[in-house]
Design a protein around this motif. Structure first.
Motif, short mmCIF file in Angstrom:
data_model
loop_
_atom_site.label_atom_id
_atom_site.label_comp_id
_atom_site.label_asym_id
_atom_site.label_seq_id
_atom_site.Cartn_x
_atom_site.Cartn_y
_atom_site.Cartn_z
N MET A 188 51.17 39.22 -32.77
CA MET A 188 52.00 38.00 -32.78
C MET A 188 51.68 37.16 -31.54
SD MET A 188 53.79 37.67 -35.41
CE MET A 188 54.62 36.26 -34.73
N ALA A 189 51.48 37.84 -30.42
CA ALA A 189 51.18 37.12 -29.17
C ALA A 189 49.87 36.34 -29.33
CB ALA A 189 51.08 38.11 -28.02
N LYS A 190 48.90 36.94 -30.00
CA LYS A 190 47.61 36.26 -30.22
C LYS A 190 47.87 34.92 -30.92
CE LYS A 190 43.82 36.68 -33.58
NZ LYS A 190 42.58 36.18 -33.00
N TYR A 191 48.73 34.99 -31.95
CA TYR A 191 49.04 33.76 -32.69
C TYR A 191 49.60 32.70 -31.73
CZ TYR A 191 51.23 30.66 -36.10
OH TYR A 191 51.60 29.56 -36.81
N TYR A 192 50.52 33.11 -30.84
CA TYR A 192 51.15 32.14 -29.93
C TYR A 192 50.13 31.56 -28.96
CZ TYR A 192 55.50 34.20 -31.66
OH TYR A 192 56.52 34.64 -32.45
N PHE A 193 49.28 32.42 -28.38
CA PHE A 193 48.32 31.92 -27.39
C PHE A 193 47.30 30.99 -28.04
CE2 PHE A 193 49.45 36.05 -25.16
CZ PHE A 193 50.36 35.42 -24.31
N GLU A 194 46.94 31.29 -29.27
CA GLU A 194 45.94 30.44 -29.93
C GLU A 194 46.58 29.13 -30.40
OE1 GLU A 194 43.70 32.91 -32.71
OE2 GLU A 194 42.38 33.45 -31.04
N LYS A 195 47.74 29.25 -31.05
CA LYS A 195 48.35 28.04 -31.62
C LYS A 195 48.95 27.13 -30.56
CE LYS A 195 48.00 28.38 -36.17
NZ LYS A 195 46.61 28.53 -36.38
N LEU A 196 49.65 27.73 -29.59
CA LEU A 196 50.34 26.89 -28.60
C LEU A 196 49.45 26.52 -27.42
CD1 LEU A 196 53.85 28.62 -28.33
CD2 LEU A 196 53.28 26.52 -29.51
N CYS A 197 48.56 27.43 -27.03
CA CYS A 197 47.78 27.19 -25.80
C CYS A 197 46.32 26.89 -26.10
CB CYS A 197 47.85 28.40 -24.87
SG CYS A 197 49.48 29.09 -24.69
N SER A 198 45.91 27.03 -27.33
CA SER A 198 44.51 26.85 -27.74
C SER A 198 43.56 27.75 -26.92
CB SER A 198 44.07 25.40 -27.59
OG SER A 198 44.91 24.58 -28.33
N ILE A 199 44.00 28.93 -26.57
CA ILE A 199 43.11 29.87 -25.87
C ILE A 199 42.69 30.96 -26.88
CG2 ILE A 199 42.84 31.47 -23.92
CD1 ILE A 199 45.17 30.06 -22.55
N PRO A 200 41.38 31.12 -27.11
CA PRO A 200 40.95 32.19 -28.02
C PRO A 200 41.48 33.54 -27.53
CG PRO A 200 39.10 30.84 -27.32
CD PRO A 200 40.27 30.41 -26.51
N THR A 201 42.01 34.30 -28.46
CA THR A 201 42.65 35.57 -28.07
C THR A 201 42.22 36.67 -29.03
OG1 THR A 201 44.56 34.30 -27.29
CG2 THR A 201 44.91 36.65 -27.62
N GLU A 202 41.98 37.84 -28.48
CA GLU A 202 41.61 38.98 -29.34
C GLU A 202 42.51 40.16 -28.99
OE1 GLU A 202 37.38 39.51 -29.41
OE2 GLU A 202 37.51 41.27 -30.72
N VAL A 203 42.87 40.91 -30.02
CA VAL A 203 43.72 42.09 -29.79
C VAL A 203 42.86 43.33 -29.92
CG1 VAL A 203 45.77 43.35 -30.56
CG2 VAL A 203 45.69 40.87 -30.79
#
Ligand code: M6R
Length: 591
Positions: A304-319
């Motif tokens: 879920m955090a990945k979704y937030y960082f990508e959608k809100l912060c536009s930072i590519p995120t991997e779990v």
């Protein structure tokens, strides 16, 4: 895993250790043992089973000093023989140990050829090495020499029959705290073991050893230099670890979630402004990729955090699953940022990755329920999830707390003003409504309790909750449960559907509502028993559980309550030990 506890002082050490072990039982509960002094002799009592099983053997026993252990078996099956404490060959030294000695076979051959070993544990090696070296050295030197040979993880307490006024302790990688109380000194694997007997504590650093007497203690490093303790106050109260009116810790912890969200808001908001350290925000803003590392439920919160960082912060995120990442390091970007999610802050797999990344000086944050844990102390930045003590092995409130804190962090890093705070208040109310209708989950539980397999399906965020739902159900009900992205069913898993196989669909996202329903219908056409958990705006009257509407990106926080309750009631109907499911432990301190 395993929990260790020791006490020396004016209170009855037998009681202190026995009660303390009950609090540490979440760390392992397949066998238990205690050693205490009586008439200048050491009495050892062990049982295969739970801490409570020792009670009859300890009735009316009194002592100034005791050490105890609750076990999650690693070397040797769970039985009375392998239960701790263990003695050295001459019976002079008695040990309890949490951790794993990886080179114990080698040490046995190199140093202990004439020694007898009664158990199958690696622990007997430690206590016999101390005995061997004590023949030619002081005890302090013998322990330091032993520590220098051990590879793996350990937190150990040792009694010396020739000096029953003190406890020797030493540790590397496994946690150990020393509690300072008015009447004595307590040593424990975690802070709950100190509650009631210590007002202050010291968290031991790795490769530290020391000696505790009733009214004083000494710390040394591995070369024998005296260390100055970093003393902190014990913040956990006994009410936090009380079951209150609930029958199970898990049920209590599920019910705590609405209020927990409000207290997280109080901690992380000042008015409408997010209260997160600017230094952390700036560090995250500079990174080109966020790497989330965790295990189990915490990993699913990380999705879920990945979704937030990508959608809100536009930072590519991997779990990343921590246990995989240790042995196969991926390509690391130029400016990475690592976030470690861990309820306990002690999970060995996560800690191992953290240490590896620390060596490379990558910036890191730990999101945890235990800021004083090994991870909390190792990291550059640490955010408390403020879930309050979670005791049931199946994690519930820590999952939702991690998601809430991640949404707040992402909001802070994005710098965009949103109505997150009021949306989260809405989640808290929605959770309460779900809890008020919990009998629907009992109904679902009745329908699935006798089945061999259960499947959860969903898409996107709903799928991530499905993963958590499947983990929850399998770990406490022991029913084989899998989660699938609903679109994947037709690529293989649908072959598993037969008459009455329960398929639970989670539908809370507008874009995928219709297609997930179609996928569910495909399983029903093949005999499945379908259940739908849907958000109000997207529901059909015949859906099984219609949950209140909240902001779409927060709906997993509400559907989480439903999947937690389904697991709880199914395990209850099966009469399982819900708070302490078989083969598991709350704190997984072995890789
Ligand atoms: O303490 P951690 O969050 O690091 O623990 C990670 C997992 O061991 C934990 O979430 C585990 O999967 C739980 N039993 C799930 O309920």
């Amino acid at each position: 895993m395993c929990g260790i506890l020791g006490y020396v002082g004016l209170d009855n050490a037998v009681d202190v250790v026995h009660k303390g072990l009950e609090k540490l039982e979440y760390r392992g509960y397949d066998s238990v043992g205690i050693a205490y002094q009586q008439n200048m002799k050491v009495v050892i009592q062990k049982e295969k089973g739970r801490v409570i099983d020792l009670a009859p053997l300890l009735k009316n026993k009194n002592s100034n000093i005791a050490i105890g252990h609750t076990r999650w078996a690693t070397h040797g099956e769970p039985n009375k023989l392998n239960a701790h404490p263990h003695c050295s060959n001459t019976n002079r030294f008695i040990i309890v140990h949490n951790g794993i000695i990886e080179n114990y076979q080698k040490l046995k051959v190199e140093y202990l050829s004439g020694y007898d070993f009664i158990s199958q544990t690696d622990t007997e090696i430690i206590v016999n090495l101390v005995e061997l070296f004590s023949l030619t050295m002081s005890i302090n030197e013998a322990i330091r020499k032993t520590m220098s040979l051990l590879e793996g993880s350990y937190a150990c307490l040792i009694l010396d029959k020739k000096n029953l006024n003190c406890i020797y302790f030493f540790k590397d990688k496994s946690p150990l705290l020393l509690g300072i109380g008015k009447n004595g000194i307590t040593l424990s694997s975690d802070i709950t073991g100190l509650v009631g007997y210590a007002e202050q504590y010291v968290a031991l650093e790795d490769k530290t050893f020391g000696i505790a007497y009733a009214n004083r203690f000494y710390f040394y490093d591995i070369i024998g230099l005296k260390l100055e303790p970093n003393i902190k106050s014990v913040q956990v109260s006994s009410s936090e670890i009380d079951k209150k009116t609930f029958t199970h810790y898990m049920l209590k912890e599920i019910h705590e979630q609405p209020l927990m969200i409000r207290s997280i808001l109080q901690k992380y908001f000042i008015g409408d402004e997010v209260n997160i350290p600017l230094k952390l925000i700036n560090k995250m803003r500079k990174c080109d990729k966020i790497n989330i590392v965790a295990c189990g439920t915490s990993m699913y919160a990380g999705m879920m955090a990945k979704y937030y960082f990508e959608k809100l912060c536009s930072i590519p995120t991997e779990v990343f699953c921590a246990s995989e990442l240790i042995y196969s390091t991926p390509l690391i970007s130029k400016r990475p940022f690592f976030i470690f999610y861990s309820q306990s802050g002690e999970t060995a797999d996560v800690l191992a990755v953290m240490k590896k990344m620390k060596k490379q000086k990558f910036p890191m944050l730990c999101i945890t329920n235990n800021t004083e844990s090994s991870m909390g102390r190792l990291t550059d930045f640490c955010l408390d999830i403020y879930a309050g003590k979670e005791i049931a092995v199946a994690s519930t409130k820590a999952y939702t707390a991690m998601i809430v804190v991640s949404s707040i962090l992402a909001r802070a890093v994005s710098g965009v003003r949103t109505n997150l705070k009021s949306n989260l208040k809405g989640v808290s109310l929605a959770m309460e409504k779900v809890l008020n209708n919990k009998e629907i989950c009992l109904g679902i539980a009745k329908d699935i309790v006798n089945e061999k397999d259960v499947f959860y399906i969903g898409r996107g965020m709903d799928y991530w909750v499905c993963l958590e739902g499947a983990l929850k159900l399998k770990e406490i009900s022991y029913i084989h449960t899998e989660a699938f992205p609903s679109g994947e069913l037709k690529h293989g898993p649908i072959a598993l559907i037969h008459k009455d196989t329960p398929v639970i669909a989670i539908i809370t996202q507008e874009g995928t509502n219709r297609i997930t329903r179609s996928n569910l219908t495909e399983t029903i056409s093949r005999g499945a028993k379908g259940f739908v958990i849907s958000s109000k705006g997207l529901s059909l009257p015949e859906d099984t559980f219609i949950i209140p509407n909240v902001a779409h990106y927060l709906s997993p926080l509400v559907s989480a309550i439903v999947i937690q309750l389904i697991a709880f009631y199914t395990a209850l109907l099966k009469n399982n030990d819900i708070d302490k499911p078989k083969n598991l432990a709350k704190c997984v301190t072995v890789e």
